[in-house]
Scaffold this active site. Structure first.
Site, PDB file in Angstrom:
ATOM      1  N   THR A 341       0.823  -1.212   0.000  1.00 53.59           N
ATOM      2  CA  THR A 341       0.000   0.000   0.000  1.00 53.59           C
ATOM      3  C   THR A 341       0.867   1.277   0.000  1.00 53.59           C
ATOM      4  O   THR A 341       2.078   1.212   0.134  1.00 53.59           O
ATOM      5  CB  THR A 341      -0.903   0.021   1.246  1.00 53.59           C
ATOM      6  OG1 THR A 341      -0.114  -0.306   2.384  1.00 53.59           O
ATOM      7  CG2 THR A 341      -2.011  -0.987   1.123  1.00 53.59           C
ATOM      8  N   ASP A 342       0.199   2.418  -0.139  1.00 54.18           N
ATOM      9  CA  ASP A 342       0.907   3.699  -0.181  1.00 54.18           C
ATOM     10  C   ASP A 342       0.938   4.365   1.189  1.00 54.18           C
ATOM     11  O   ASP A 342       1.067   5.593   1.278  1.00 54.18           O
ATOM     12  CB  ASP A 342       0.223   4.657  -1.159  1.00 54.18           C
ATOM     13  CG  ASP A 342      -0.026   4.009  -2.499  1.00 54.18           C
ATOM     14  OD1 ASP A 342       0.949   3.569  -3.118  1.00 54.18           O
ATOM     15  OD2 ASP A 342      -1.192   3.936  -2.921  1.00 54.18           O
ATOM     16  N   SER A 367       1.365   8.537   5.124  1.00 49.35           N
ATOM     17  CA  SER A 367       0.733   8.493   3.818  1.00 49.35           C
ATOM     18  C   SER A 367       1.779   8.913   2.818  1.00 49.35           C
ATOM     19  O   SER A 367       2.285  10.027   2.875  1.00 49.35           O
ATOM     20  CB  SER A 367      -0.458   9.444   3.779  1.00 49.35           C
ATOM     21  OG  SER A 367      -0.897   9.567   2.447  1.00 49.35           O
ATOM     22  N   ARG A 368       2.142   8.000   1.906  1.00 50.21           N
ATOM     23  CA  ARG A 368       3.295   8.283   1.055  1.00 50.21           C
ATOM     24  C   ARG A 368       2.961   9.117  -0.168  1.00 50.21           C
ATOM     25  O   ARG A 368       3.845   9.681  -0.773  1.00 50.21           O
ATOM     26  CB  ARG A 368       3.965   6.977   0.624  1.00 50.21           C
ATOM     27  CG  ARG A 368       4.532   6.238   1.803  1.00 50.21           C
ATOM     28  CD  ARG A 368       5.436   5.102   1.418  1.00 50.21           C
ATOM     29  NE  ARG A 368       5.643   4.255   2.576  1.00 50.21           N
ATOM     30  CZ  ARG A 368       4.941   3.175   2.844  1.00 50.21           C
ATOM     31  NH1 ARG A 368       4.017   2.769   2.005  1.00 50.21           N
ATOM     32  NH2 ARG A 368       5.150   2.490   3.938  1.00 50.21           N
ATOM     33  N   VAL A 369       1.699   9.190  -0.562  1.00 55.98           N
ATOM     34  CA  VAL A 369       1.395  10.002  -1.747  1.00 55.98           C
ATOM     35  C   VAL A 369       0.352  11.086  -1.487  1.00 55.98           C
ATOM     36  O   VAL A 369       0.247  12.041  -2.246  1.00 55.98           O
ATOM     37  CB  VAL A 369       0.925   9.140  -2.940  1.00 55.98           C
ATOM     38  CG1 VAL A 369       2.023   8.211  -3.388  1.00 55.98           C
ATOM     39  CG2 VAL A 369      -0.317   8.364  -2.613  1.00 55.98           C
TER      40      VAL A 369
END
Ligand SMILES: Nc1ncnc2c1ncn2[C@@H]1O[C@H](COP(=O)(O)OP(=O)(O)OP(=O)(O)O)[C@@H](O)[C@H]1O
Ligand SMILES: [Mg+2]
Length: 508
Positions: A341-342, A367-369
């Site tokens: 997941t992101d 949250s990476r994006v």
């Protein structure tokens, strides 16, 4: 008269032509035999040309899906009750890969993974089907995430923002509020244009009923549908549930819509797949899961994306839920999912017990994006919130040892306590971006540092009400850049209302 005979001639001509084109050669149809039936799994022989995931009908009509293709036999995951099915029964392949009905009429409905109604209503009227295991959109069709999926939950929208088309894992021990967060996010889409899907996998009927009740009573069913497979259903049904729900969701994404899907939860899904695999005698690996358990989840979550505008611009945002045991986020399935997941939202049972709700552990969540999709104003108000907050947590731990604290440390602790108080939020009380920005700006200006902790939530409500009534730039606040003049205006308004509040409360 002439007219009729002319038509009869035409009809006869057509029949004649049809006969000429008819194929009278003998047709062969493969029929296999059931070799054995176990819990939710059958093994059949005599079918040479069956494809993986092909729908096969066994005995008097039990549907099944080909899962394990061996040279001399095929393992079939049953998608119905196996009562009445015995060795020697016929197995008839359909020639079709398993697919589900899709369409607008799913909205508001509760269905099983095959699209059969579970809400007592008629079959949803659908005119299309989609294969359950459809391919993820190719990279060239995908666009980067750039629009927020507002959750209405302060700590998420500020520190762990989710973007449309993103995959954000929700994980935590049992009873830590995982489902509650996913539901709050669905409920927050009420005023928007997002289609929501809640896919319940392997839960108890009572829990599913509670979720449906919540969705109904908050008026969310007009833009939501629910796909349910309960814990006592055949493992095959539990296994296909998230794929089937995703196919139903993809129909909407391809119409250019924004879609949100919740898988509650993938721990149960992995367990169902483990059971199928063990019954099919596939070699078990770590924690007795089969070797391809990573692949089955990555292939599911790869289907969430944002499509380029020339492909309709639709998005599919996924919120998979996974249950951890004794806070072990490095167990096999959780680590797999974290890497697919992101980002993840981690819920801590310790915070839950302390009443810090939602029990999101900010340090272990990311949250990476989503940051790219976050409204500009958040950057201003949450700039160093994460840092000051984690520093506060450390200081607080120190302070517990009874060490004498200098003025500066004491100030920072008092500030951190207010931040923490403000990040608390009840269920069913979403805040929009402008409201969140007002609150966070107030606390980062230090205007709450002298307010008693137990009155913080009261002040929050007061400020929001006052500014919503009287602050004209409220609506454009979320889009304000760091140099915008609106910040000075906002500060003035907040200071004004805070002093009014102080006066009123000093008098009282
Ligand atoms: N922010 C919140 N404020 C108040 N109560 C909450 C909050 N979040 C969750 N709860 C309560 O905590 C309980 C557990 O929540 P929930 O069912 O969402 O947890 P879960 O992690 O999904 O549990 P399970 O492991 O059983 O699926 C529920 O009674 C819920 O109402
Ligand atoms: Mg739950």
């Amino acid at each position: 008269m002439g007219f009729i005979s002319e038509n009869i001639d035409k009809a006869l001509g057509a029949v004649e032509k049809g006969r000429e084109n008819m194929d009278y050669s003998p047709q062969s149809r493969e029929v296999g035999r059931v070799l054995s039936v176990a819990r939710g799994v059958a093994r059949i022989e005599g079918l040479g040309s069956v494809r993986s995931e092909e729908l096969i009908t066994l005995g008097v009509g039990v549907p099944g899906m080909a899962l394990d293709l061996l040279e001399d036999s095929i393992g079939v995951a049953l998608l119905g009750s196996n009562t009445g099915l015995r060795a020697g029964d016929e197995a008839v392949p359909s020639g079709q890969v398993l697919s589900v009905p899709v369409g607008e009429s799913l909205l508001g409905r509760i269905v099983d993974p095959l699209g059969n109604p579970l809400d007592g209503g008629p079959h949803p009227e659908t005119f299309e089907t989609r294969v359950v295991e459809s391919e993820a959109p190719p990279i060239l069709m995908r666009a980067p995430v750039d629009t927020p999926m507002a959750s209405g939950i302060k700590v998420i929208d500020t520190l762990i923002p989710i973007g449309r088309g993103q995959r954000e894992l929700i994980l935590g021990d049992r009873q830590t509020g995982k489902t509650a967060i996913a539901l709050d996010i669905i409920l927050n889409q009420k005023k928007g244009d997002v289609v929501c899907v809640y896919c319940a996998i392997g839960q108890r009927s009572a829990s599913v009923a509670r979720v449906i009740d919540t969705l109904r009573s908050h008026g969310a069913m007009s833009y939501t549908f629910v796909v349910v497979v309960e814990g006592d259903a055949p493992s095959g049904m539990q296994y296909i549930a998230p794929y089937a729900a995703t196919s139903m969701a993809e129909y909407f994404m391809e119409q250019g819509k924004d879609v949100l899907i919740v898988y509650d939860d993938l721990t149960r899904h992995a367990q169902a797949y483990r059971q199928l695999s063990l019954l099919m005698r596939r070699p078990p690996g770590r924690e007795a899961f089969p070797g391809d358990i990573f692949y089955i989840h990555s292939r599911l979550l790869e289907r969430s994306t944002r499509l380029k505008p020339e492909h309709g611009g639709g998005t599919l945002t996924a919120l998979p839920i996974v249950e951890t045991e004794a806070q072990n986020i490095s167990a096999y399935i959780p680590t797999n999912l974290i890497s697919i997941t992101d980002g993840q939202i981690y819920l801590s049972p310790v915070l839950f017990q302390k009443g810090m709700l939602p029990a999101i552990d900010v340090g272990k969540s990311v949250s990476r994006v989503g940051g790219r999709a976050q409204a500009p104003a958040y950057r201003k108000v949450s700039g160093d919130l994460r840092l000051t907050y984690s520093q506060f947590q450390e200081l607080e731990a120190f302070a517990r040892f009874g060490t004498r604290l200098d003025q500066d440390t004491r100030k920072r602790i008092e500030h951190g306590l207010r931040v923490r108080e403000l990040l608390k939020q009840d269920r069913f009380s979403p805040l929009n971006a402008a409201e969140q920005v007002v609150i966070l700006w107030t606390v980062s200006l230090g205007l709450l540092d002298d307010i008693p902790l137990e009155r913080i939530s009261e002040v929050q409500e007061y400020l929001i009400t006052k500014l919503e009534e009287g602050f004209e730039s409220m609506e454009r606040l979320p889009q304000a850049g760091p140099k915008d003049g609106v910040w000075a205006e906002l500060e003035k308004a907040i200071v004004h209302h805070m002093s009014l509040w102080r006066e009123a409360n000093a008098a009282a």
